[in-house]
Each structure stands twice: as C-alpha cells, then as structure tokens.
Design a protein around this motif. Structure first.
Motif, PDB file in Angstrom:
ATOM      1  N   UNK A   7       0.853  -1.382   0.012  1.00  0.00           N
ATOM      2  CA  UNK A   7       0.016   0.054  -0.125  1.00  0.00           C
ATOM      3  C   UNK A   7       0.902   1.327   0.146  1.00  0.00           C
ATOM      4  N   UNK A   8       0.749   1.983  -1.058  1.00  0.00           N
ATOM      5  CA  UNK A   8       1.743   3.142  -0.955  1.00  0.00           C
ATOM      6  C   UNK A   8       0.956   4.446  -1.305  1.00  0.00           C
ATOM      7  N   UNK A   9      -0.154   4.527  -0.457  1.00  0.00           N
ATOM      8  CA  UNK A   9      -0.990   5.863  -0.350  1.00  0.00           C
ATOM      9  C   UNK A   9      -0.248   6.629   0.587  1.00  0.00           C
ATOM     10  N   UNK A  10      -0.928   7.555   1.340  1.00  0.00           N
ATOM     11  CA  UNK A  10      -0.489   8.504   2.084  1.00  0.00           C
ATOM     12  C   UNK A  10       0.676   7.915   3.199  1.00  0.00           C
ATOM     13  N   UNK A  11      -0.024   7.298   3.909  1.00  0.00           N
ATOM     14  CA  UNK A  11       0.904   6.709   4.935  1.00  0.00           C
ATOM     15  C   UNK A  11       1.995   6.001   4.567  1.00  0.00           C
ATOM     16  N   UNK A  12       1.677   4.809   3.676  1.00  0.00           N
ATOM     17  CA  UNK A  12       2.728   4.033   2.970  1.00  0.00           C
ATOM     18  C   UNK A  12       3.859   4.861   2.315  1.00  0.00           C
ATOM     19  N   UNK A  13       3.351   5.741   2.072  1.00  0.00           N
ATOM     20  CA  UNK A  13       4.606   6.654   1.425  1.00  0.00           C
ATOM     21  C   UNK A  13       5.444   7.541   2.631  1.00  0.00           C
ATOM     22  N   UNK A  33       4.441  -2.972  -2.822  1.00  0.00           N
ATOM     23  CA  UNK A  33       3.433  -3.365  -3.515  1.00  0.00           C
ATOM     24  C   UNK A  33       2.221  -2.519  -3.450  1.00  0.00           C
ATOM     25  N   UNK A  34       1.538  -2.264  -4.597  1.00  0.00           N
ATOM     26  CA  UNK A  34       0.479  -1.529  -4.606  1.00  0.00           C
ATOM     27  C   UNK A  34      -0.595  -2.220  -5.361  1.00  0.00           C
ATOM     28  N   UNK A  35      -1.837  -2.168  -4.970  1.00  0.00           N
ATOM     29  CA  UNK A  35      -3.171  -2.834  -6.084  1.00  0.00           C
ATOM     30  C   UNK A  35      -2.928  -2.045  -7.375  1.00  0.00           C
ATOM     31  N   UNK A  36      -2.564  -0.744  -7.301  1.00  0.00           N
ATOM     32  CA  UNK A  36      -2.544   0.107  -8.637  1.00  0.00           C
ATOM     33  C   UNK A  36      -0.893   0.177  -8.565  1.00  0.00           C
ATOM     34  N   UNK A  37      -0.426  -0.746  -9.732  1.00  0.00           N
ATOM     35  CA  UNK A  37       0.996  -0.641  -9.583  1.00  0.00           C
ATOM     36  C   UNK A  37       1.607   0.588 -10.247  1.00  0.00           C
ATOM     37  N   UNK A  38       1.077   1.351 -10.924  1.00  0.00           N
ATOM     38  CA  UNK A  38       1.553   2.378 -11.565  1.00  0.00           C
ATOM     39  C   UNK A  38       1.790   3.541 -10.224  1.00  0.00           C
ATOM     40  N   UNK A  39       1.119   3.468  -9.162  1.00  0.00           N
ATOM     41  CA  UNK A  39       1.515   4.263  -8.139  1.00  0.00           C
ATOM     42  C   UNK A  39       2.922   3.738  -7.578  1.00  0.00           C
ATOM     43  N   UNK A  40       2.967   2.373  -7.351  1.00  0.00           N
ATOM     44  CA  UNK A  40       4.138   1.962  -6.951  1.00  0.00           C
ATOM     45  C   UNK A  40       5.291   2.209  -7.802  1.00  0.00           C
ATOM     46  N   UNK A  41       5.178   2.266  -9.060  1.00  0.00           N
ATOM     47  CA  UNK A  41       6.301   2.394  -9.785  1.00  0.00           C
ATOM     48  C   UNK A  41       6.650   4.016  -9.829  1.00  0.00           C
ATOM     49  N   UNK A  68       1.545  -3.214   6.456  1.00  0.00           N
ATOM     50  CA  UNK A  68       0.498  -3.310   5.872  1.00  0.00           C
ATOM     51  C   UNK A  68      -0.285  -2.015   5.932  1.00  0.00           C
ATOM     52  N   UNK A  69      -0.132  -1.189   4.903  1.00  0.00           N
ATOM     53  CA  UNK A  69      -0.390   0.148   4.654  1.00  0.00           C
ATOM     54  C   UNK A  69      -1.709   0.402   3.880  1.00  0.00           C
ATOM     55  N   UNK A  70      -2.880  -0.293   4.100  1.00  0.00           N
ATOM     56  CA  UNK A  70      -4.118  -0.293   3.324  1.00  0.00           C
ATOM     57  C   UNK A  70      -4.971   0.149   4.396  1.00  0.00           C
ATOM     58  N   UNK A  71      -6.353   0.118   3.716  1.00  0.00           N
ATOM     59  CA  UNK A  71      -7.367   0.336   4.511  1.00  0.00           C
ATOM     60  C   UNK A  71      -7.642  -0.983   5.389  1.00  0.00           C
ATOM     61  N   UNK A  72      -8.596  -0.845   6.700  1.00  0.00           N
ATOM     62  CA  UNK A  72      -8.704  -1.876   7.471  1.00  0.00           C
ATOM     63  C   UNK A  72      -9.215  -3.222   6.875  1.00  0.00           C
TER      64      UNK A  72
END
Length: 275
Positions: A7-13, A33-41, A68-72
């Motif tokens: 999870x590379x959203x706000x807190x993952x970043x 790893x991110x569900x939307x791989x473009x965000x990870x790249x 684990x940096x995703x939603x609950x």
C-alpha cells in the motif's frame, strides 16, 4: 533485513520516505506493492533502487518485515493471503488503530505488531505509536523500535489509549492545519492582509514555535503565558477562542472514537469470516 510495504498511499509513502531518508533502511532492501501498480512505480522516480513486486505472495517470499499500509478491510484480506506464505521468523505490522497485533495474530503464524506513523515522520520528527503482543521476539521488537528511533520518537501505547494517542499523533497535523487555515482565512476576511502573506507569516511562526518546544523548560502553558501579557491584546483575542474551540475539540474525540468503535466492530466481523 528486507522491508516490505503493501500500500503506497499517504501513510505508506510517509513510512517509505522516513525509512529511506533517515537511512534506517537502504532502498535496495525495500520492496513495495500496490494494488494499482502505477502508483508503486511512481515511487521509483524518487527512489530508483527500491523493488516493485507484482503480488502479495512475492512480498512474503522477499521480506523479513511487512508493513500493511492499506484500509482496515484490505489489511484483513491481505493478511489472509499471507497466512500460508509467512513463517514465525517474519514480522507483519498493521499501521491502523482499529487492527491490533492480536487481530493479526489470529490470522497469521508469524510475529505481529502495530505501528502508527505520523506525517511528521517525513521530517525525521514526531512520534510513532507502537503496540506489541507475545508473538514478537525481543530481538524483533528491539529492531523495530531502534529503526523507528531513526526518524521519530517511538512510544509504546496500550490498547485502551491507542485511539486517543493516534488522534493526537497521526490526526493531529490535520486538525492543527485546519485551525491555522481557519485563522488565516479570518485574518484575510477581517483585515487588509492578503492570503499569501498571511500563510507565509503563519508558516514562519509555526516553525519557530516548534523549535521553542524542543527546549525542555518550555511547555505549551508557559509559551501561552509568555505571549499573554496581562491586560494585553492577546488576552482579548483569546476570549474568542475560549468560546468556541473547547466544545469543538470535545466533539473531535467523540467522533473519532465513535468511528473507531464502528471500525473495530467491522474488524471483528471480518475476522470471524476468516477464522
């Protein structure tokens, strides 16, 4: 030791930047790893030597510590996918208050913990909140604690106080930003100052304010008293705040705890589906 961030959203970043910029972990030892791989790249534009993994299974095979940096609900789903991929020498960490180390332990055969970050960690400041259970070894606990010390002040909190601590540490910067923005907007509305100048003055003030609090002899109360000269203008302005702010903050904690309890109920329901 290899670290994984799912999870590379706000807190993952925030955690990615804190780990690398503090030199706590070399980017070559971080896998994301991110569900939307473009965000990870996109993270490779800043950190070209980190690794992008296509699947959660690959994360388990590559990393000693997995954040684990995703939603609950997604944390529960991801943890379930990791169930048969991780072993007892690995550590899986929740970064949300509503999913405890014990919750993860119900799903996983490995060591578990919880680490709640703050956006201030990006500046190598602020606090990280940690909770542990009996699954984690002293060696792993020490390693996680020492890593957090390189970009924050780690504090161990009880399950009972994790939500209020998170309100102050993790949500606090948003609450403070709102108050400051509201103060600036009022200044612009009521006087001739322009927004850009007001923002610049406020930013400079807050930076200096934070520096003052680094002094062990300075407290919030003492700073207020230094500014509030008896019979002065600050005291008159303070009366406006005293009428409205206390009630608002009581509502803040009522609302955050209601949301927290609701999430905990959902987490229990999701866990029952998988156990």
């Amino acid at each position: 030791m290899n670290w994984g961030i799912i999870g590379t959203g706000n807190m993952g970043t925030v955690l990615l930047k804190a780990l690398i910029d503090s030199q706590a972990v070399d980017q070559q030892h971080i896998y994301i790893h991110n569900r939307t791989l473009l965000k990870a790249y996109r993270q490779k534009e800043t950190y070209p030597n980190l690794h992008i993994l296509q699947t959660v299974d690959a994360m388990a095979a590559s990393c000693d510590i997995i954040l684990l940096c995703t939603k609950p609900k997604d944390i529960i789903t991801v943890a379930k996918r990791l169930e048969h991929q991780v072993s007892d020498d690995q550590l899986v960490v929740s970064i949300t208050s509503s999913i405890s180390a014990d919750d993860l332990q119900h799903l996983l055969p490995c060591q578990t913990a919880r680490l709640i970050p703050s956006v201030t960690n990006q500046a190598m400041q602020g606090t990280t909140l940690l909770t542990f259970n009996d699954s984690i070894t002293e060696e792993m606990k020490w390693g996680l604690w020492q890593t957090c010390k390189l970009f924050s002040t780690p504090v161990e909190v009880s399950e009972e106080q994790v939500r209020v601590a998170s309100d102050i540490v993790s949500c606090g910067p948003a609450f403070i930003s709102y108050l400051l923005e509201t103060l600036i907007e009022a200044a612009v509305d009521e006087t001739s100052i322009d927004s850009e100048t007001a923002h610049s003055l406020m930013a400079s003030t807050i930076i200096g304010y934070g520096a003052l609090l680094n002094d062990d002899d300075v407290t919030l109360a003492s700073l207020k008293e230094k500014v509030m000269v008896k019979g002065g203008i600050t005291g008159v302005g303070m009366k406006g705040l005293e009428k409205s702010v206390p009630v608002g903050f009581h509502d803040v904690f009522k609302h955050t705890h209601a949301k927290f309890n609701q999430e905990k109920q959902h987490v229990d329901e999701w866990l029952n589906l998988f156990t």
